[in-house]
Write a protein that holds these residues in place. Sequence first.
Motif, mmCIF file in Angstrom:
data_model
loop_
_atom_site.group_PDB
_atom_site.id
_atom_site.type_symbol
_atom_site.label_atom_id
_atom_site.label_comp_id
_atom_site.label_asym_id
_atom_site.label_seq_id
_atom_site.Cartn_x
_atom_site.Cartn_y
_atom_site.Cartn_z
ATOM 1 N N LYS A 1 0.820 -1.268 0.034
ATOM 2 C CA LYS A 1 -0.006 -0.094 0.058
ATOM 3 C C LYS A 1 0.799 1.188 0.003
ATOM 4 O O LYS A 1 1.900 1.323 0.833
ATOM 5 C CB LYS A 1 -0.773 0.032 1.605
ATOM 6 N N HIS A 2 0.410 2.403 -0.827
ATOM 7 C CA HIS A 2 1.267 3.414 -0.839
ATOM 8 C C HIS A 2 0.330 4.806 -0.589
ATOM 9 O O HIS A 2 -0.291 5.326 -1.411
ATOM 10 C CB HIS A 2 1.851 3.695 -2.252
ATOM 11 N N PRO A 3 0.227 4.823 0.871
ATOM 12 C CA PRO A 3 -0.652 5.983 1.105
ATOM 13 C C PRO A 3 -0.724 7.160 0.678
ATOM 14 O O PRO A 3 -1.568 8.215 0.739
ATOM 15 C CB PRO A 3 -1.084 5.733 2.732
ATOM 16 N N GLY A 4 0.747 7.633 0.399
ATOM 17 C CA GLY A 4 0.975 8.867 0.064
ATOM 18 C C GLY A 4 0.954 9.011 -1.597
ATOM 19 O O GLY A 4 1.598 10.218 -1.944
ATOM 20 N N GLU A 5 0.574 8.204 -2.149
ATOM 21 C CA GLU A 5 0.243 8.129 -3.884
ATOM 22 C C GLU A 5 -0.720 8.900 -4.213
ATOM 23 O O GLU A 5 -2.005 8.637 -4.085
ATOM 24 C CB GLU A 5 0.525 6.757 -4.244
ATOM 25 N N PRO A 6 -0.446 10.071 -4.958
ATOM 26 C CA PRO A 6 -1.604 10.845 -5.183
ATOM 27 C C PRO A 6 -2.496 10.237 -6.288
ATOM 28 O O PRO A 6 -3.828 10.297 -6.285
ATOM 29 C CB PRO A 6 -1.193 12.122 -5.802
ATOM 30 N N ASP B 1 4.772 8.691 -7.563
ATOM 31 C CA ASP B 1 5.211 10.026 -7.146
ATOM 32 C C ASP B 1 5.542 9.492 -5.422
ATOM 33 O O ASP B 1 6.053 10.498 -5.012
ATOM 34 C CB ASP B 1 4.089 11.125 -7.400
ATOM 35 N N PHE B 2 4.818 8.518 -5.050
ATOM 36 C CA PHE B 2 5.028 8.561 -3.642
ATOM 37 C C PHE B 2 6.476 8.056 -3.307
ATOM 38 O O PHE B 2 6.727 8.343 -2.041
ATOM 39 C CB PHE B 2 4.212 7.193 -3.335
ATOM 40 N N PHE B 3 7.332 7.786 -4.068
ATOM 41 C CA PHE B 3 8.922 7.682 -3.771
ATOM 42 C C PHE B 3 9.064 9.254 -3.086
ATOM 43 O O PHE B 3 10.014 9.351 -2.262
ATOM 44 C CB PHE B 3 9.507 7.331 -5.040
ATOM 45 N N THR B 4 8.671 10.156 -3.769
ATOM 46 C CA THR B 4 8.991 11.712 -3.326
ATOM 47 C C THR B 4 8.178 11.856 -2.475
ATOM 48 O O THR B 4 8.481 12.782 -1.217
ATOM 49 C CB THR B 4 8.895 12.435 -4.845
ATOM 50 N N PHE B 5 6.793 11.872 -2.102
ATOM 51 C CA PHE B 5 5.914 12.484 -1.263
ATOM 52 C C PHE B 5 5.348 11.688 -0.247
ATOM 53 O O PHE B 5 4.783 12.163 0.587
ATOM 54 C CB PHE B 5 4.871 12.927 -2.178
ATOM 55 N N ASP B 6 5.496 10.513 -0.119
ATOM 56 C CA ASP B 6 4.781 9.570 0.810
ATOM 57 C C ASP B 6 5.941 9.506 1.996
ATOM 58 O O ASP B 6 7.112 8.815 1.790
ATOM 59 C CB ASP B 6 4.618 8.005 0.369
ATOM 60 N N SER B 7 5.557 9.931 3.251
ATOM 61 C CA SER B 7 6.487 10.235 4.371
ATOM 62 C C SER B 7 6.618 8.517 4.991
ATOM 63 O O SER B 7 7.404 8.208 5.471
ATOM 64 C CB SER B 7 5.852 10.987 5.403
ATOM 65 N N THR B 8 5.505 7.847 4.748
ATOM 66 C CA THR B 8 5.739 6.333 5.251
ATOM 67 C C THR B 8 6.938 5.600 4.477
ATOM 68 O O THR B 8 7.150 4.359 4.962
ATOM 69 C CB THR B 8 4.504 5.559 4.996
ATOM 70 N N PHE B 9 7.251 6.011 3.570
ATOM 71 C CA PHE B 9 8.500 5.346 2.704
ATOM 72 C C PHE B 9 9.909 6.174 2.948
ATOM 73 O O PHE B 9 10.779 6.142 2.145
ATOM 74 C CB PHE B 9 8.254 5.173 1.223
ATOM 75 N N GLN B 10 9.852 7.083 3.951
ATOM 76 C CA GLN B 10 10.851 7.853 3.931
ATOM 77 C C GLN B 10 11.382 7.578 5.697
ATOM 78 O O GLN B 10 11.548 8.623 6.569
ATOM 79 C CB GLN B 10 10.714 9.271 3.913
ATOM 80 N N THR B 11 11.635 6.352 6.003
ATOM 81 C CA THR B 11 11.813 5.920 7.378
ATOM 82 C C THR B 11 13.154 5.399 7.699
ATOM 83 O O THR B 11 13.647 5.066 8.616
ATOM 84 C CB THR B 11 10.726 5.070 8.009
ATOM 85 N N MET B 12 13.843 5.001 6.340
ATOM 86 C CA MET B 12 15.124 4.280 6.623
ATOM 87 C C MET B 12 16.427 4.906 5.938
ATOM 88 O O MET B 12 16.062 5.733 5.072
ATOM 89 C CB MET B 12 15.023 2.560 5.862
ATOM 90 N N ILE C 1 18.219 9.556 4.637
ATOM 91 C CA ILE C 1 16.869 9.008 4.476
ATOM 92 C C ILE C 1 16.644 8.872 2.974
ATOM 93 O O ILE C 1 16.720 9.804 2.372
ATOM 94 C CB ILE C 1 15.828 9.734 5.246
ATOM 95 N N ASP C 2 16.220 7.613 2.768
ATOM 96 C CA ASP C 2 16.188 7.073 1.517
ATOM 97 C C ASP C 2 14.808 6.539 1.056
ATOM 98 O O ASP C 2 14.696 5.313 1.687
ATOM 99 C CB ASP C 2 17.261 6.207 1.175
ATOM 100 N N SER C 3 13.738 6.667 0.540
ATOM 101 C CA SER C 3 12.557 6.042 0.004
ATOM 102 C C SER C 3 12.731 4.922 -0.578
ATOM 103 O O SER C 3 12.275 3.907 -0.530
ATOM 104 C CB SER C 3 11.561 7.185 -0.553
ATOM 105 N N TYR C 4 13.897 4.834 -1.286
ATOM 106 C CA TYR C 4 14.219 3.756 -2.249
ATOM 107 C C TYR C 4 14.586 2.571 -1.604
ATOM 108 O O TYR C 4 13.808 1.469 -1.589
ATOM 109 C CB TYR C 4 15.262 4.146 -3.428
ATOM 110 N N THR C 5 15.412 2.716 -0.687
ATOM 111 C CA THR C 5 15.840 1.606 0.322
ATOM 112 C C THR C 5 14.755 1.227 1.245
ATOM 113 O O THR C 5 14.600 -0.133 1.576
ATOM 114 C CB THR C 5 16.947 2.406 1.354
ATOM 115 N N THR C 6 13.685 2.137 1.621
ATOM 116 C CA THR C 6 12.598 1.853 2.509
ATOM 117 C C THR C 6 11.856 0.947 1.676
ATOM 118 O O THR C 6 11.252 -0.136 2.200
ATOM 119 C CB THR C 6 11.911 2.996 2.829
#
Length: 742
Positions: free
Chosen positions: A274-279, A314-325, A332-337
């Motif tokens: 799930k990508h909750p921050g994906e517009p 776009d969630f890679f850039t805007f979704d805070s739930t994928f910016q935790t690792m 802080i890297d959404s790709y790694t997360t």
Amino acid sequence: MRKWFKYALKLGFVIAIIAGVLFYWLRPVFIKIESTTTADGTHVKFRTNGTGMEEYADQAWKPYFAKGVNMGATIPGHFPGELAISEDDYERWFKMIQDMGANVIRIYTIMMPEFYEALVKYNRAHQNNPLFFIQGIWSPEEQLIEGQDAYDPQVKQKFEQEIKDAVAAVYGKTTLTPEPHSGKAGGVYKYNAGPYLMSWIVGTEWEPKMVKGTDELHADTADYEGKHFRNKPGATAFEKWLALMMDTAAQTEIQYGWQHPIAFANWVTTDPLKHPGEPLVEEDMVSADPTHIAASDWEAGYFASYHVYPYYPDFFTFDSTFQTMTNSKGQIDSYTTYLHKLKEAHPDMPVMVTEYGVPASVGVAHLGTLGRNQGGHNEKQQGEIDADLLQEIHGAGYAGAILFTWQDEWFKKTWNTQRYDEADRRAYWYNTLTNESFFGVLGMFPSKDNKISIDGDASDWERLGDDKQRLDMQVPGFEEIWATHDEGYLYLMAKLSEPFDPSRRSVYLGVDTIAGGNRHAPQLPGVTLDEGLETLIELSDDNKGRMMIASNYDLHARLYERSGLPDIDPKEKQDDSGIFKPWKLAVNYLLEHPDSRFDHPFGDVEVGGLERGYSDPSRPDYNSKAMWQVHDQVLEMRIPWMLLGFSDPSSLSVINYNQPSRNKFEVTQVEGVRIVPWIVQDNKVLGREDSAEPYPVSRLPKYTWQRWEEKVDYVERPKQSYSIMKEAMQKINGPVTDKSGS
């Protein structure tokens, strides 16, 4: 006795000829490759084991990490359906790929017979270190999207036949009729490349509306229990269809005495997360979950394959739930997360990232975090980002990472430039604004790449001979101006009357392609032209130049005026507005609820910045994005065709001033371009201080060229990213220990 001796001699000669012919035709069969066998004698070289992949070598199963490159099906001047790569090309590329440190090539579809023949020959010469390949099987993509139903009998039959054809082609047991317009290869397939196969990937990236439509239309579809693949309880209709297609591949392959690991193609858009921050709703609408399918009686096993880029969706850039690792550099890297979350969602099977990477291009199509944009990178930056992505994939415990891609492909389109060019002409010119064309680490450059270096030295122009044109004009501040061109650029060389000094003087080069444009502007203090300019180059800084576009000709503003751009001043729409605007490309549309989950502003970036630098790849300060350089009085430039308004320079087609119809611009055929140079010093145009007469642009010479239609020359050479990836790949000797403990 003498008679019998002659007879025996002739018979031996005939037998030798027959043996030679038989050896020639059967030599593809005689391949030595170490493998093990199942109870029924079926060969297995690669298999899955838990969350890893293994290779049978030295009479034992050993952990294997697939580090490779994707490979396209064509070269400049050709579309994919033409499949124009020669056997010599392949053999040369295979060596370069292995030298880079890769152990596998992934192809997307059935290639021409030359690919398999070249691979077999290459590996015969490298028996101790063969190069393996992953065979993709192309799904009937257009029919799937049009019909929104994977169970359509025609779609199902076509895909099943494509699977059978692909298996037969790999094992050198078929003759296929080529279909150039549909991109399908053909010919006589007699070389058995099966022993060098690493795995199968069935299908292409799945369009979410089609997946959802299939699930809804066939919600009551019975479970699929195949001979080698089946769906698990709770699988969707589309996942059951995927199990059927992979089972078709398995049942077909085992007839040739081999088993290889199998996956279906997948991407972030249809992943199980799930990508909750994906517009965009479509980007999180539906999933095709590999864990809902299982292999049975298939010792080679089953794995998951995903295309994962750091900038899309776009969630890679805007979704805070994928910016935790944090990544290996502590950022802080959404790709790694994402990589870790995706792997956790597949606890009992190997996962491979079968596409990753960024392009080296002027154009940009999406923005990513940590500067990992889809485009806007030079070759060095491309290599550094690709190497970082490889390290993150490997470090997250994946079974493989396949870089996108090996070679540049001129025919490719990008969503934010495809309305500016002509689809049936893309393969015939090098459009550096279309980033999709330049993901390769093997560059395919326009033909003057090795003839003209942007370095402020005019000696290479002298060697061009007649392949250049002097623009005869008397312009204060300029002693002479020359022009030439190739498939990628308009090149200019000017000898200034004194050394370049932007603190005192600004150099301007206006370009006139069609009637209209700006005849006056702040950059032309006190001067009016008798013919307008569509674009303008300004060199008023030591390090950067700028390409601008007349406001009423501004393609970007005309296309997106009703799609999210701020209101445009009516003055900008007028001919001869006197306003030159930055040259921009869109990077995302305006999204508003309820069409999207939440409001998302329109985004664009300027792509008309012209970097000063050196374009000679042998120099340590080489910059693949360098567009101009000046030493003393010698100024050299190369200008990308699309920045000049060309939709196809090979046919001299320029976008005209008419409003786009259905988001498509009309074009006008021109004879060439006029270059209008001037210098501004002390807020005055040199040589025009006391003149009230219009500047006679209409009397300036045009630079003209012959259409090159479908005849394309190009220069092949490795990019800087090749050597960077070589270092990164050669550091990886195998998979990492599974950190999850599964």
